[in-house]
Enzyme design. Sequence first.
Site, PDB file in Angstrom:
ATOM      1  N   SER A   1      69.378  19.435 -95.290  1.00 42.59           N
ATOM      2  CA  SER A   1      68.191  18.987 -94.561  1.00 42.59           C
ATOM      3  C   SER A   1      67.707  17.601 -94.970  1.00 42.59           C
ATOM      4  CB  SER A   1      67.049  19.998 -94.737  1.00 42.59           C
ATOM      5  OG  SER A   1      67.299  21.160 -93.974  1.00 42.59           O
TER       6      SER A   1
ATOM      7  N   LYS B   1      67.676  14.993 -92.323  1.00 42.68           N
ATOM      8  CA  LYS B   1      66.568  14.872 -91.375  1.00 42.68           C
ATOM      9  C   LYS B   1      65.760  13.599 -91.603  1.00 42.68           C
ATOM     10  CE  LYS B   1      65.849  19.852 -90.541  1.00 42.68           C
ATOM     11  NZ  LYS B   1      66.507  20.711 -91.526  1.00 42.68           N
TER      12      LYS B   1
ATOM     13  N   SER C   1      60.666  21.443 -92.141  1.00 48.63           N
ATOM     14  CA  SER C   1      62.127  21.291 -92.115  1.00 48.63           C
ATOM     15  C   SER C   1      62.757  22.032 -90.943  1.00 48.63           C
ATOM     16  CB  SER C   1      62.749  21.777 -93.434  1.00 48.63           C
ATOM     17  OG  SER C   1      64.078  21.309 -93.562  1.00 48.63           O
TER      18      SER C   1
ATOM     19  N   LYS D   1      62.022  14.790 -98.802  1.00 44.09           N
ATOM     20  CA  LYS D   1      62.707  15.893 -98.114  1.00 44.09           C
ATOM     21  C   LYS D   1      63.616  16.686 -99.035  1.00 44.09           C
ATOM     22  CE  LYS D   1      63.276  18.222 -94.468  1.00 44.09           C
ATOM     23  NZ  LYS D   1      63.382  19.351 -95.423  1.00 44.09           N
TER      24      LYS D   1
END
Length: 385
Positions: free
Chosen positions: A56, A59, A119, A229
């Site tokens: 993730s 992202k 997320s 993140k």
Amino acid sequence: MLMRLVAPIALFLAATPALAQAPAYTTAAPIAFLKDLQTDRILLAKDADKRIPPASMGKMMSVYVAFKLIKSGEANLEQPILVREETWKKWNNQGSTMFLDVNSQVSVENLLHGIVTLSGNDACVVLAEGLGGTEANYVALMNREAKRLGLKSSNFANTNGWPDPNEYVTARDLAMIAEATIRDFPDLYARFYQKEGFTWGKTMGAGQAITQGNRNPFLGKVAGADGLKTGHTEEAGYGFTGSAVQNGRRLVMVVAGLSSFGERVSASVDFMNWGFAAWQNIPLGKKGQVMGKVAISGAADPSIDAVAGKDLFVTLPRGFGMERKTSIEALPGLSAPLKAGQQVGNLVVTMPGQQPLKAPLVTPVAIEEAGMFRRAWNWLMSWFG
């Protein structure tokens, strides 16, 4: 013509300086990277150029592209985007999710909160389809921006970091995405990267209200934490790209390949706290301050002021700031004409046990080329000393 350098302000130098070795640090993370953005100094790099699945953390590039489209006026935060039935079927409850409702209209702002804080894999694809037409088009934008930013070993195959053999990054590149996001979009970064949780559902006009917390392991544990993140898949392990700012000094770090959620928390917090505790930033000069002079050919005056183009700092092991010594070096072949703000040299900081560190110096004004007779006179003066 030989360049003559005029020494800058004298600084204290201990008679018997100690060796200022880089502070030692051991992390459980197989991959780790830590950079001080105030000085651009890399404090630690461990397998930072090894290609890894981003999970993730990929992202962040999806968000970067969205921020750029918003800043350019090609998108806006209030813009509604349809949750297509095909997209909902594929991504509803697939990994981390925002729990979007099929055929609902969701604003760009809420989708960004769903990506940054929750997320949401579904939020990424819906946002991409709304802003890029298709996810494939949006991925092309991501890779274009990655190339423009100078990411050397990364490629994106989707918008949410879902496992794909063609999706890979490095810790160094992830840190570059984080740095670019903070630098290029400070207002949007502050708006989206500081929330501890986000509620989506009935209160937003769709379905059952659901509140999810931010997975950022820094929140409540590292002073000044505000991003960025986390990531986790079976192949990638647990990773985190994080940032914090203390007393104007911002650090960005990446850890990856950890074996558990708890290990990610402890490794991330310890790593960032070490960066602030073991290193210090020493001010060298204020923006516009004359740091010395450098010799130049072809100008009316054979030497010109070299000033700090911005506030200058140097990152050194804590406690060794008094051991530093500074000098000025001119750029080779420096000659008129020059534009105002053009680099003319470097402030070089040296100390025992450390590699020299350099900070750029510029000319505060434009330097015109002198006439033929003036250049000849300067040449004679330099020849006779």
